[in-house]
Design a protein around this motif. Structure first.
Motif, PDB file in Angstrom:
ATOM      1  N   ALA B 341      47.105  37.947   7.838  1.00  0.00           N
ATOM      2  CA  ALA B 341      47.245  36.595   7.288  1.00  0.00           C
ATOM      3  C   ALA B 341      47.853  35.631   8.308  1.00  0.00           C
ATOM      4  N   LEU B 342      48.579  36.187   9.275  1.00  0.00           N
ATOM      5  CA  LEU B 342      49.207  35.328  10.287  1.00  0.00           C
ATOM      6  C   LEU B 342      48.211  34.864  11.352  1.00  0.00           C
ATOM      7  N   ASP B 343      47.034  35.515  11.382  1.00  0.00           N
ATOM      8  CA  ASP B 343      46.046  35.231  12.413  1.00  0.00           C
ATOM      9  C   ASP B 343      45.054  34.202  11.876  1.00  0.00           C
ATOM     10  N   SER B 344      45.032  33.020  12.491  1.00  0.00           N
ATOM     11  CA  SER B 344      44.242  31.922  11.918  1.00  0.00           C
ATOM     12  C   SER B 344      42.741  32.242  11.929  1.00  0.00           C
ATOM     13  N   LYS B 345      42.302  33.092  12.892  1.00  0.00           N
ATOM     14  CA  LYS B 345      40.876  33.418  12.959  1.00  0.00           C
ATOM     15  C   LYS B 345      40.451  34.320  11.797  1.00  0.00           C
ATOM     16  N   LEU B 346      41.426  34.941  11.135  1.00  0.00           N
ATOM     17  CA  LEU B 346      41.107  35.926  10.097  1.00  0.00           C
ATOM     18  C   LEU B 346      41.261  35.364   8.684  1.00  0.00           C
ATOM     19  N   VAL B 347      41.488  34.046   8.597  1.00  0.00           N
ATOM     20  CA  VAL B 347      41.753  33.465   7.282  1.00  0.00           C
ATOM     21  C   VAL B 347      40.678  33.847   6.260  1.00  0.00           C
ATOM     22  N   ALA B 348      39.428  33.822   6.722  1.00  0.00           N
ATOM     23  CA  ALA B 348      38.318  34.110   5.790  1.00  0.00           C
ATOM     24  C   ALA B 348      38.330  35.546   5.308  1.00  0.00           C
ATOM     25  N   ASP B 349      39.057  36.414   6.017  1.00  0.00           N
ATOM     26  CA  ASP B 349      39.026  37.830   5.672  1.00  0.00           C
ATOM     27  C   ASP B 349      40.109  38.250   4.691  1.00  0.00           C
ATOM     28  N   LYS B 350      40.960  37.311   4.357  1.00  0.00           N
ATOM     29  CA  LYS B 350      42.104  37.680   3.531  1.00  0.00           C
ATOM     30  C   LYS B 350      41.697  38.266   2.182  1.00  0.00           C
ATOM     31  N   SER B 351      40.545  37.823   1.696  1.00  0.00           N
ATOM     32  CA  SER B 351      40.155  38.256   0.351  1.00  0.00           C
ATOM     33  C   SER B 351      39.373  39.566   0.354  1.00  0.00           C
ATOM     34  N   ALA B 352      39.183  40.172   1.525  1.00  0.00           N
ATOM     35  CA  ALA B 352      38.336  41.365   1.608  1.00  0.00           C
ATOM     36  C   ALA B 352      38.854  42.490   0.712  1.00  0.00           C
ATOM     37  N   ILE B 356      36.913  44.303  -2.520  1.00  0.00           N
ATOM     38  CA  ILE B 356      36.682  45.742  -2.719  1.00  0.00           C
ATOM     39  C   ILE B 356      37.257  46.195  -4.056  1.00  0.00           C
ATOM     40  N   ALA B 357      38.423  45.672  -4.396  1.00  0.00           N
ATOM     41  CA  ALA B 357      38.997  46.024  -5.705  1.00  0.00           C
ATOM     42  C   ALA B 357      38.041  45.609  -6.816  1.00  0.00           C
ATOM     43  N   HIS B 358      37.439  44.447  -6.657  1.00  0.00           N
ATOM     44  CA  HIS B 358      36.504  43.937  -7.660  1.00  0.00           C
ATOM     45  C   HIS B 358      35.291  44.873  -7.793  1.00  0.00           C
ATOM     46  N   VAL B 359      34.808  45.366  -6.658  1.00  0.00           N
ATOM     47  CA  VAL B 359      33.637  46.259  -6.673  1.00  0.00           C
ATOM     48  C   VAL B 359      33.922  47.528  -7.482  1.00  0.00           C
ATOM     49  N   ALA B 525      30.261  45.056   3.374  1.00  0.00           N
ATOM     50  CA  ALA B 525      30.523  43.699   3.860  1.00  0.00           C
ATOM     51  C   ALA B 525      32.026  43.427   3.935  1.00  0.00           C
ATOM     52  N   ALA B 526      32.743  43.818   2.895  1.00  0.00           N
ATOM     53  CA  ALA B 526      34.190  43.578   2.883  1.00  0.00           C
ATOM     54  C   ALA B 526      34.893  44.502   3.877  1.00  0.00           C
ATOM     55  N   SER B 527      34.405  45.736   3.995  1.00  0.00           N
ATOM     56  CA  SER B 527      35.040  46.693   4.911  1.00  0.00           C
ATOM     57  C   SER B 527      34.931  46.222   6.359  1.00  0.00           C
ATOM     58  N   GLU B 528      33.800  45.609   6.691  1.00  0.00           N
ATOM     59  CA  GLU B 528      33.626  45.068   8.040  1.00  0.00           C
ATOM     60  C   GLU B 528      34.697  44.030   8.352  1.00  0.00           C
ATOM     61  N   ALA B 533      39.950  42.740  10.970  1.00  0.00           N
ATOM     62  CA  ALA B 533      41.387  42.462  10.897  1.00  0.00           C
ATOM     63  C   ALA B 533      42.172  43.586  11.574  1.00  0.00           C
ATOM     64  N   ARG B 534      41.727  44.819  11.336  1.00  0.00           N
ATOM     65  CA  ARG B 534      42.446  45.963  11.909  1.00  0.00           C
ATOM     66  C   ARG B 534      42.357  45.941  13.441  1.00  0.00           C
ATOM     67  N   PHE B 535      41.164  45.622  13.949  1.00  0.00           N
ATOM     68  CA  PHE B 535      41.007  45.522  15.410  1.00  0.00           C
ATOM     69  C   PHE B 535      41.933  44.436  15.958  1.00  0.00           C
ATOM     70  N   ALA B 536      41.972  43.306  15.244  1.00  0.00           N
ATOM     71  CA  ALA B 536      42.775  42.181  15.721  1.00  0.00           C
ATOM     72  C   ALA B 536      44.252  42.563  15.783  1.00  0.00           C
ATOM     73  N   VAL B 537      44.703  43.363  14.828  1.00  0.00           N
ATOM     74  CA  VAL B 537      46.126  43.705  14.753  1.00  0.00           C
ATOM     75  C   VAL B 537      46.464  44.916  15.618  1.00  0.00           C
ATOM     76  N   TYR B 538      45.631  45.963  15.526  1.00  0.00           N
ATOM     77  CA  TYR B 538      45.975  47.223  16.191  1.00  0.00           C
ATOM     78  C   TYR B 538      45.063  47.571  17.365  1.00  0.00           C
ATOM     79  N   GLY B 539      44.013  46.796  17.622  1.00  0.00           N
ATOM     80  CA  GLY B 539      43.039  47.169  18.649  1.00  0.00           C
ATOM     81  C   GLY B 539      42.304  48.430  18.221  1.00  0.00           C
TER      82      GLY B 539
END
Lengths: 685, 685
Positions: B341-352, B356-359, B525-528, B533-539
């Protein structure tokens, strides 16, 4: 349906105290005023006394009622199934073909059958609590068992009286229940299993349903039909949608007042272990019954009950893994804890919930051994051996110092069991023992000292084979001699099964005692404090958890929305039964029904759903109207009733009964049981 | 051992990124520097290439390795067990008696056996993601399948090449794996099952352990032993406590990167349903094998695998119901969400995560039908029928539009299966079908339209009996004719099993597609987005979840504290094997070992525990030292490894291998396999 069982549901509950028509009420605390206010009718004391004395408990795990002044008793087919099985032989399969006694002389004695009629309830709370005051662990258990034995003994000692100390509200209240006990019980009528359990396992706990699940027996005294002045009359018109109805019966057990830590233990430890063990046993039996027609005859009853028990356990697990459902239990607990905290008199009780949570740690260590040996109950032969070995030891002690299952009063039933000419099927017994020993090894591990002692160098299969082939405990005379001979006879016995139990019983006793002292005693002590808090906050406006004692529930005839959201009507018809029959088991009708079809009124209501709050053990309970007249015979619950163990859901939880009109139509037009129909009709007048 | 499996553990995890020696690393992203820093040795690219080309995948679900330049392959006994079973007959029980080829000419072809040697990895992430860009649901699935078929086709079309598009990091990365494929594989050696699986189910996933779980096969090309220039040499001295060791193999699947809503679905819906179904099947088989020695021979293999699978599923459930364990998963997820959530490029991914919970809501509706028909895979005959019916339809479509299991490349394996002379046991098949049809009815309900179509007016038992007794699909010639004849032959077939599948296959396809479109596609789609996000945070310092593709794990020889808190040493000995033998199954040694005892060095290490992070599918993997020399053969994990599906616990999770020294001792002194021992020794020099 379930004779052991217990239940669950999918939906969130409204808070505890607001639930409509919920409750399995004791007869000395029935909310008549509340019922009166809602329905314009509240049972009087006379009404309650009449219904109580008309109601019966089948000690093996069912309910029943007198339906004539001559000891005629109505219950479910599945509640007399064990008797029917025991009266069958390779030559005569009464489970498949059914049974009708044309005359009273033809009524056949069930080998082991105990009917209990509740005559009196006495409050003994202060006596019991005083006996245990200040004691913990082993000392508390010893004091409790001694006080129970003393109260039982003072209440009545002849074989026709049974007295039980009943713990209500998890130890908050103790009552002494005095029963009149009938042990000469004879089979009058049982239909063919295929129509009694029409739809079998797939339809069990489902509705719409179409079962003719009735069995009739008669209580005898001194060789004659018992006189039963209190009995229930048949309703002339049956019930109708929305009508107020009552169920008087013996719900086996509920867990609604358990703490969330206890429920979590059920959810995470007990049920995930029990459910697959039952599934494996079911698989073994499913295959066994395919091996020959005789093996099918031997094991169909056992398979029927394990299918039912499996479904119940699975349903309970499903209830507890539902986070919404569990969330309600957590909120309810927090609410009670907060309210209790405001009461200065209850300050000392605030930690009771934490105490119980702490006990779950102990429990998780002791549970595997306890659970493992619980499976032993499935074997007849192992049961005989255990009873004989323990009875010999226990009878040498004073009554108040014995295991509770071996007090003088309990010996009445034990002697009946020892002497009952019940067929034992050694091939089936070998399957059972093999399975049980495997379960014990699986639960405890191959290197556990008890497992090593139990198996020695044998495999579970080898041990089972050796014990079963070598034992003579299937012979009544052998059992009776061992019982009479006491400790000397047991010590001298070369029976491999007796020797096996003699060898492992000390370990089982230690494990049992450890569990009692380290789990049961501290749980009971903490539960009493929670019960006190609950009384302080809610009074006794909440019914106690079920304890397989007589309860009365009220409700109405009502349909329900199913899982797909469609509304299911409360009545099915006899015509629907014929429509559902495919000709293949379990949807195969017996010839009696196929032949009678032209004579039957196909619009007659077959089964009916009601909102009564019931659970396993209620099987065979009469469904009655406000005139205490029979309008149905409880035999099942719908799928939503399977969460009822933990909470009652008024929206979807339904009790299921055979409609009284279908019962009369079937007894008369299918089975031509004129003698019995006349007895019912005469009693009605 | 597990070939399907997946795992769990009892203890809390330290946060994801701090875990020691964890990881099932791909060969193109191995953390050599990290290993070098910790152990003073990091694999070079040459080392990695050599080990990769020495390693093999058994397509049916195991791992293996070349151990000589002449195509000699080492794996587990339980990885060749299906072949051994298929080569057995009522006259010659190779499972019980074992098999040794005295000469190369005696090496016997396995009816269906595919070895895959990983030759090349190519990144195709952008190609695949571009093909799916902007598409959802059905359109996304269609695009993905078409792109995969296209990439496969472009990679190689001859039968000895296999290409798979591998989705890593839940769709964050796509790689194209190119394998050399061997389908002529011949059995060289299998010991007796009793010593290969010594201790059977009770000892499975337990340690100390004493198994000789080895099987040898040889890869052939053009009728001759294959040349395998890359192979692993035998270590001269074996391993020692604390030594750095590697496992190169194909872990089948892990679920460590699933969201907590997906894990809750596993815990509350999937596992409580699968576990008892397996237990019931196990019970059926346990009884079946007692019915005659021939039935034991027919079904012992199946029973062995279902016991294993049951234990794995039970273990996974135990992991997920542990609130402490699940709490760690929740904390890890929250940490990643907060950092993302702190990464501005990932804003769109916050709901992923919420997507998945919805699915999971959709999934709970579609799961019962999907699960029910998954059980179909247990039947050989039903497998043949489904493959023939579907292959006929699919082959009439262009390659890129087919179901992924029927692309041109997949047909190579299908044809091998169709033509394989594998014995079919109709009595066992009838048991399976009967069980499956009952499962389907239980899961979906008797009134479900699919169930009504499937059963018609028959019971599960009747339907199974009719289909199995009437089918001729156990005849290779019949299968081959139906395959060659395509759609016309299928339409004209009067085989009841073909007609049955023709009737229900449209429903199965609809259900499958619905699940793909409404569950798989939105989940992917959501997992991607989560992967991004995981790559951005942990590489890519985190290994991807296992996908039954080649991975390398590192660790050390090490014991562990058991459940009672005692420390278990990492090595057992051959002497311990003899001490544990009781003479009763599953602790019964074959005569070969009893006879050889005087000649054996009883102090030789038998089995060994290591900290390598493995899971089901790794069975048969070589355990190698830093010189890439064999020091063991992975065949199992300890009981704590059963939570490894969801997370790795360095403290107690252990991989279990047969020690290389016990392997040589046994091959030489028990089985006198001089030809093979010489081949191994020659290859070592």
């Amino acid at each position: 349906m379930s004779v052991l069982g217990a239940l669950f549901l999918m939906c969130a509950l409204s808070p505890l105290i607001l639930r409509a028509d919920e409750g399995m009420w004791t007869f000395n605390n029935f909310p008549s005023q509340k019922v009166e206010a809602k329905y314009g009718f509240g049972p009087s004391q006379t009404w309650l006394d009449h219904v109580r004395e008309s109601s019966l408990r089948i000690a093996a795990g069912c309910s029943a009622s007198f339906i004539s002044p001559h000891g005629l008793v109505m219950t479910n087919h599945h509640c007399v199934l064990e008797c029917v099985q025991e009266l069958s032989s390779a030559r005569e399969n009464l489970v498949e073909k059914g049974f009708s006694a044309e005359t009273e002389a033809e009524e056949r004695k069930c080998p082991v059958f105990e009917l209990d009629q509740l005559m009196q309830i006495r409050d003994v709370t202060s006596e019991v609590q005083q006996a245990m005051a200040g004691k913990t662990g082993n000392a508390a258990n010893t004091a409790l068992h001694a006080k129970e034995a003393e109260l039982q003994q003072s209440c009545g000692s002849d074989p026709s009286t049974r007295c039980d100390v009943v713990s209500l509200y998890e130890g908050g209240v103790y009552n002494l229940y005095q029963y009149k006990r009938y042990t000469d019980v004879r089979l009058v009528f049982a239909p063919e299993m295929s129509v009694a359990q029409f739809g079998g396992d797939p339809d069990n706990f489902n509705f719409p349903r179409f079962d003719f699940d009735i069995g009739l027996v008669r209580a005898y005294e001194n060789g004659h039909a018992a006189s039963s002045p209190d009995y229930l009359k048949w309703s002339a018109n049956g019930s109708k949608d929305g009508e107020l109805v009552f169920v008087s019966g013996n719900p086996g057990g509920t867990s609604r007042q358990l703490t969330t830590s206890q429920l979590a233990f059920e959810r995470d430890t007990v049920l995930p272990s029990v459910t697959p063990a039952f599934a494996e046993y079911r698989g073994l039996l499913e295959r066994f019954v395919t091996e020959s027609p005789e093996r099918a005859r031997e094991a169909d009853e056992e398979l029927f009950f394990i299918e039912n028990d499996y479904k119940v356990e699975f349903g309970r697990e499903q209830a507890l893994v539902d986070p919404e459902f569990f969330g309600v239990k957590i909120r309810e607990e927090n609410e009670l804890r907060q309210k209790a905290a405001l009461d200065s008199k209850l300050v000392a009780d605030k930690s009771a919930w934490d105490d119980i949570a702490h006990v779950q740690g102990e429990r998780s260590h002791l549970f595997p051994q306890r659970e493992a040996t619980l499976f032993f109950r499935f074997s007849e032969l192992l049961g005989y051996a255990t009873t004989l070995v323990r009875a010999a030891t226990e009878r040498s002690k004073p009554n108040s110092e014995r295991l509770p299952e071996y007090t003088d009063q309990a010996l009445v039933r034990i002697q009946q069991q020892i002497s009952a000419p019940i067929p034992v099927y050694k091939d089936l017994e070998e399957l059972k023992l093999s399975w049980m020993f495997s379960c014990v090894r699986r639960d405890l591990g191959a290197d556990d000292p008890f497992v090593r002692k139990m198996l020695g160098k044998e495999s579970p299969e080898q041990l089972a084979q050796r014990l079963v082939s070598g034992t003579h405990l299937d012979d009544v005379k052998v059992r009776e001699d061992l019982y009479k001979g006491g400790q000397a006879a047991i010590a001298a016995s070369s029976d491999p099964l007796i020797q096996f139990i003699v060898s492992i019983d000390p370990d089982l006793r230690v494990a049992h005692k450890e569990y009692e002292d380290r789990v049961d005693a501290p749980t009971r002590a903490a539960s009493e404090r929670i019960a006190k808090a609950r009384f302080a906050v809610y009074g006794t406006s909440v019914d106690p958890d079920a304890t397989f004692t007589l309860r009365l529930s009220y409700g109405t005839v009502k349909g329900f929305p199913n899982a797909q959201g469609q509304f299911v009507q409360p009545y099915t018809t006899i015509g629907g039964l014929f429509d559902r029959a495919t000709g293949a088991p379990p949807y195969e009708l017996p010839q009696s029904w196929l032949s009678a079809k032209p004579a039957l009124d196909l619009t007659t209501p077959m089964n009916v759903s009601t909102t009564n709050d019931i659970i396993g053990g209620n099987s065979g309970s009469p469904l009655i109207n406000k005139n205490a007249e029979i309008v149905g015979l409880i035999f099942d619950g719908n799928i939503f009733s399977l969460g009822g163990d933990y909470g009652y859901d008024a929206k979807q939880n339904r009790a299921i009964a055979v409609d009284s009109r279908a019962l009369l139509e079937g007894l008369g037009k299918v089975y031509h049981l004129n003698r019995i129909v006349d007895e019912i009709e005469a009693a009605r007048r």
